[in-house]
Enzyme design. Structure first.
Site, short mmCIF file in Angstrom:
data_model
loop_
_atom_site.label_atom_id
_atom_site.label_comp_id
_atom_site.label_asym_id
_atom_site.label_seq_id
_atom_site.Cartn_x
_atom_site.Cartn_y
_atom_site.Cartn_z
N LYS A 132 -12.53 -4.73 10.96
CA LYS A 132 -13.45 -4.34 9.72
C LYS A 132 -14.93 -4.19 10.93
O LYS A 132 -15.42 -3.31 10.32
CB LYS A 132 -13.64 -4.49 8.56
CG LYS A 132 -11.75 -4.84 7.77
CD LYS A 132 -11.56 -5.36 6.44
CE LYS A 132 -10.00 -5.03 5.91
NZ LYS A 132 -10.39 -6.41 4.94
N VAL A 158 0.94 -1.14 -0.31
CA VAL A 158 -0.17 0.31 0.23
C VAL A 158 0.96 1.48 -0.03
O VAL A 158 0.65 2.17 -1.00
CB VAL A 158 -0.81 0.16 1.29
CG1 VAL A 158 -1.76 0.96 0.85
CG2 VAL A 158 -1.66 -1.22 1.41
N GLY A 183 -11.51 -1.32 1.02
CA GLY A 183 -9.83 -0.37 0.25
C GLY A 183 -10.76 0.07 -0.09
O GLY A 183 -10.89 1.16 0.40
N1 HSE Z 1 -6.15 -8.98 3.74
C1 HSE Z 1 -6.43 -7.85 3.47
C2 HSE Z 1 -8.06 -8.39 2.68
C3 HSE Z 1 -5.63 -6.25 2.93
O1 HSE Z 1 -8.01 -9.59 1.72
O2 HSE Z 1 -8.72 -8.10 2.46
C4 HSE Z 1 -6.97 -5.50 3.17
O3 HSE Z 1 -7.26 -4.93 4.39
#
Ligand code: HSE
Length: 417
Positions: free
Chosen positions: A196, A15, A126
């Site tokens: 999340k 990132v 994302g």
């Molecule tokens: N490892 C995480 C995913 C990356 O696969 O969503 C993005 O947060």
């Protein structure tokens, strides 16, 4: 007037490098990366070694830097960096979901005390602007629930295994493509999706949860027989982060594989794409879709946060300010599918009510209603012989005497064997 940002960047992984490139290409933003601090010396990177420092204070003690972008992997090290940056009066952008989920109230308070902004759109789904939408668009609409795919790696694996690839091959592709965490257990066992969800719970319902309060179960032990069951019944399997309002003022929330029908808005969302279905009192269901992992999509969310900071943006946590906050609960029932090579495990699975059972030489499954509070105490991520998925029936409040009728003794003995 827009603020001019002088950025100190921590981390130059997938990132970090994406941000470097995206920021260089963006003509619209008056923000410049002044310094980059990384951990490992001598590592091969896309730009020359002289661009990097290895000392955090080169950024933190530099009074000309007014914005820290924290894109490192290590949540503990990130906590030190972020708290110190606040103390030095610097705004912070982070994509570190573990850091945020584990310390959200502390970080909110510390940023407030320092009079700086702390934003983290890239930490959840994302490139989908889900936090900003929940904060701004839905601030006057009571949300009844949200659910969806918040982890790109597992959605990629489920898509590819559905097309016939092996689980291991699909996971290693997700790693090569930069979707997976450096420890992919966090993806496949549902930890990443849980962090999340915890962040979404704060913005959508105003509630703070500790990681241990929220059940997470992933896709590591899915078998071809489970995928075949899903196909035969017309389902697709997706790892969902789910939160739903139940009872008078409670929020149920968890991460688990879900079997969904084609009428679900996330049914066609494949590969590393994420999707969140938000359900609100007035606007009803709305679907947000976008790339949830990968260098540029995640960097685009960081870029958007940087841009928001040039306008002094900060989250207001409006849903935390209501008179009566909802309570987080694990006290409800759900309908599940359980598949296993071990026939006895299926026979004694602690259902409140079993609807269907299938037994054969090679594979066995059953479906039925379970007391979620009771099954969440098992560490299913460690049970190789078993796969569990939530079925489409809505989650409902548990009646008082329902769970009393269930015996889990035999099941527990078998799990221990
Ligand atoms: N490892 C995480 C995913 C990356 O696969 O969503 C993005 O947060």
């Amino acid at each position: 007037m827009r603020k001019k940002l002088k950025i100190g960047l921590f981390g130059f992984g997938c990132v970090g490098q994406g941000l470097y490139e995206v920021l260089n290409q963006s003509q619209l933003l008056d923000a410049k990366i002044e310094k980059i601090v990384v951990k490992t010396k001598g590592k091969k990177r896309a730009i020359a070694e002289e661009n990097f420092s290895y000392i955090a204070d080169d950024i933190l003690e530099d009074p000309t830097i007014n914005c820290v972008v924290e894109l490192i992997d290590d949540a503990n090290a990130a906590l030190d960096i972020v708290l110190k940056a606040f103390k030095k009066g610097k705004h912070v952008v982070s994509a570190n979901k573990k850091l945020i989920a584990e310390n959200l109230d502390l970080l909110i308070q510390a940023a407030k005390d320092a009079g700086v902004s702390f934003v983290y759109e890239a930490a959840v789904c994302g490139s989908i602007p889900i936090i900003r939408n929940i904060e701004e668009y839905y601030n006057n609409d009571a949300l009844s629930g949200l659910e969806g795919i918040c982890n790109g790696t597992t959605n990629y694996i489920l898509t590819k295994t559905g097309e016939g690839k092996s689980y291991d091959q699909a996971l290693s592709e997700a790693q090569e493509l930069g979707f997976a965490e450096s420890d992919p257990t966090l993806d496949v066992d549902g930890f990443d999706a849980k962090y999340k969800l915890q962040i979404l719970l704060k913005h959508a319902f105003g509630i703070t949860t500790a990681p241990k309060d929220v059940f997470n179960y992933g896709i590591r032990h899915i078998k071809i027989n489970d995928s075949n069951y899903a196909k035969e019944k017309g389902y697709r399997i997706k790892l969902f982060s789910k939160a739903h309002r139940i009872g008078p003022n409670q929020i149920a929330g968890f991460v688990a594989p879900h079997m969904i029908y084609s009428n679900h808005q996330a049914y066609h969302v494949e590969n590393e794409f994420n999707a969140v279905v938000v359900e609100a009192l007035f606007s009803d269901q709305q679907l947000f879709v976008g790339k949830g992992a990968g260098s540029y999509p995640t960097a685009s969310a960081v870029l958007s946060d940087i841009s928001a900071l040039t306008f002094d943006y900060q989250y207001e946590y409006k849903k935390s300010k209501v008179a009566e906050l909802p309570a987080f609960t694990n006290n409800f029932k759900v309908k599940v599918y359980v598949g296993s090579t071990n026939r006895s495990l299926i026979r004694v699975f602690p259902f409140i009510q079993r609807d269907e059972i299938f037994q054969s030489e090679s594979y066995n499954y059953a479906t039925g209603w379970v007391d979620f509070g009771q099954i969440r105490k098992y560490n299913f991520n460690q049970e190789e012989s078993l796969f569990l998925a939530i079925l489409p029936e809505p989650i409902v409040t548990l009646c008082k005497d329902e769970s009393d009728s269930v015996s889990s003794e035999e099941f527990e003995t078998l799990l221990e064997e």
